[in-house]
Design an enzyme around this catalytic site. Structure first.
Site, mmCIF file in Angstrom:
data_model
loop_
_atom_site.group_PDB
_atom_site.id
_atom_site.type_symbol
_atom_site.label_atom_id
_atom_site.label_comp_id
_atom_site.label_asym_id
_atom_site.label_seq_id
_atom_site.Cartn_x
_atom_site.Cartn_y
_atom_site.Cartn_z
ATOM 1 N N SER A 137 37.699 34.119 24.059
ATOM 2 C CA SER A 137 38.090 34.106 25.335
ATOM 3 C C SER A 137 39.778 33.898 25.452
ATOM 4 O O SER A 137 40.082 32.916 24.536
ATOM 5 C CB SER A 137 37.504 32.918 25.980
ATOM 6 N N LYS A 248 41.797 40.463 47.183
ATOM 7 C CA LYS A 248 43.273 40.468 47.050
ATOM 8 C C LYS A 248 44.054 41.838 47.602
ATOM 9 O O LYS A 248 43.822 42.114 48.924
ATOM 10 C CB LYS A 248 43.546 40.204 45.721
HETATM 11 N N1 PMP Z 1 39.741 35.952 38.505
HETATM 12 C C1 PMP Z 1 41.275 35.694 38.571
HETATM 13 C C2 PMP Z 1 42.048 36.194 37.682
HETATM 14 C C3 PMP Z 1 41.863 35.195 39.780
HETATM 15 O O1 PMP Z 1 43.062 34.917 39.648
HETATM 16 C C4 PMP Z 1 40.901 34.806 40.882
HETATM 17 C C5 PMP Z 1 41.267 34.148 41.971
HETATM 18 N N2 PMP Z 1 42.683 33.905 42.266
HETATM 19 C C6 PMP Z 1 39.649 35.320 40.699
HETATM 20 C C7 PMP Z 1 38.957 35.598 39.496
HETATM 21 C C8 PMP Z 1 38.326 34.801 41.562
HETATM 22 O O2 PMP Z 1 38.500 35.917 42.753
HETATM 23 P P1 PMP Z 1 38.163 35.662 44.212
HETATM 24 O O3 PMP Z 1 39.329 34.981 44.739
HETATM 25 O O4 PMP Z 1 37.641 37.091 44.764
HETATM 26 O O5 PMP Z 1 36.927 34.694 44.186
#
Ligand code: PMP
Length: 405
Positions: A137, A248
């Site tokens: 990771s 987003k």
């Molecule tokens: N992965 C990353 C890299 C994020 O920055 C975020 C939320 N900012 C998420 C996953 C989660 O996505 P969501 O806002 O759709 O829950």
């Protein structure tokens, strides 16, 4: 033990450390993106320009999306009416999953209630159900991936951020026969840097690992059809799983994975975070589908967005406002002090009608506190001048160092 007292103590510790989160109460408006009404503590309102939204392209208020949602809500109603397994799978969920598989050129896709849940549920399931699997990771992976990995209790190795050589070293030290998965992101949300996807895939291939790429900050934004950085770089077929969000650039809500049919079926069949929860509203699925289709066809928003990011960077440079140089659309303006960062954010709101949320520890390391600015295609030249002028004046008031041009 007094449980509520324990909570109170924990919260006052947050206050004392300056890490207590205060949410700005906003009302966003259709036809007026990126403006909003801000409600202060006294219930007074003022008009503000939002400079920190993840609705990067304004699709959340695009009539293509809102019109489709309105149409489907009238047709299908408000909610899905059940879990996907029990009456909740609507035609519009199936259409959305087809669209997503096509976007990333994968055999199948599966939608979840958010990007967070998609990472948590998919990684948690893949890593707990494959015996002996080792996960590699990236050290700066998002909390949703970290929680999924932690939940799985599998063997975990952290590789240095964006460092394929360190990844290779770690893999070489492990049992060559152990199944392996590499989890990383394309665009990292706080620094806006981009992963060396090809080099990481090369290492993964060398050691027989499958790859899992979070493109949450890139889908809709990069690539000729908005398929993300992997699409832009012609690398989608090198990734086993591409994960993304509908919340987003696509402007709606929900998350997803795409990948080989058998892997997606496996997650669909074993992930409790997918199985035991109400499906997304059909109107939301239809709105997301409209948004993805629109951005597949139209590059105008991406082009205008790129131009505005360049204009914001140039305006900040002209005023000597230090910001992190990176190859993405995220503009981190570096303050380097938690209380000054919060003060600047407060005064931007009250005195200038500009909303940028301060980003402090633990989201970013102490000493790198910042304003994470996200330009959109709909910010005007006047908005950009107003932002850079306001920052310039507050920089002087805080006696913060200027960047040397
Ligand atoms: N992965 C990353 C890299 C994020 O920055 C975020 C939320 N900012 C998420 C996953 C989660 O996505 P969501 O806002 O759709 O829950």
């Amino acid at each position: 033990m007094d449980i509520l007292k324990t909570m109170e103590t924990a919260l006052s510790e947050l206050h004392e450390a300056g890490n207590y989160r205060v949410f700005a109460e906003l009302e966003r408006h259709c036809n007026d993106f990126p403006k909003a009404t801000f409600y202060d503590d006294a219930g007074e309102t003022r008009d503000v320009t939002v400079w920190c939204s993840n609705d990067y392209l304004g699709m959340g208020q695009n009539p293509v999306v809102t019109g489709r949602m309105t149409e489907i809500i009238q047709k299908c109603g408000a909610g899905a009416g059940g879990t996907r397994n029990i009456s909740g799978t609507n035609h519009y969920h199936v259409m959305l999953e087809r669209e997503l598989a096509d976007l990333h050129d994968k055999e199948a896709a599966l939608i979840f209630t958010s990007g967070y849940v998609s990472n948590w549920a998919a990684l948690g399931t893949l890593l707990s159900k494959i015996p002996g699997i080792i996960v590699y990771s990236d050290a700066l992976n998002h909390a949703s991936m970290i929680e999924g990995i932690r939940h799985s209790r599998c063997t975990k190795r952290l590789f240095r951020h964006n460092d394929p050589e360190h990844l290779a070293e770690l893999m070489a030290a492990d049992d060559p026969n152990a199944p392996k998965l590499v989890a990383f992101e394309s665009v990292y949300s706080m620094d806006g840097d981009i992963a060396p996807i090809e080099a990481i895939c090369d290492v993964a291939d060398r050691f027989g690992a499958i790859t899992y790429l979070d493109e949450v900050h890139a889908v809709g934004m990069y690539g000729p059809r908005g398929g993300g950085v992997a699409e832009r770089e012609g690398l989608m077929d090198r990734l086993t799983v591409i994960e993304g969000t509908l919340g987003k650039a696509f402007g709606v809500m929900g998350g997803y994975i795409t990948g080989p049919e058998v892997l997606v079926d496996f997650v669909r069949s074993f992930a409790s975070g997918f199985i035991f929860t109400t499906a997304l509203p059909p109107a939301l699925a239809a709105g997301a589908t409209a948004s993805i289709r629109y951005l597949k066809e139209s590059s105008a928003e991406r082009d205008a967005h790129k131009a505005n990011v360049a204009k914001v960077r140039a305006a900040l440079n002209a005023r000597g406002i230090p910001h992190m140089e990176n190859p993405s659309h995220i503009v981190p303006v570096m303050v380097g002090n938690a209380s000054k960062c919060k003060w600047i954010s407060d005064v931007l709101m009250t005195d200038f009608g500009i909303y940028v949320q301060p980003i402090n520890y633990p989201t970013v390391p102490v000493g790198t506190e910042r304003l994470r600015i996200t330009p959109t295609p709909l910010h005007t030249e006047a908005d950009i001048r107003h932002l850079s002028g306001a920052l310039c004046s507050l920089w002087s008031q805080c006696a913060l160092a200027r960047a040397v041009a």
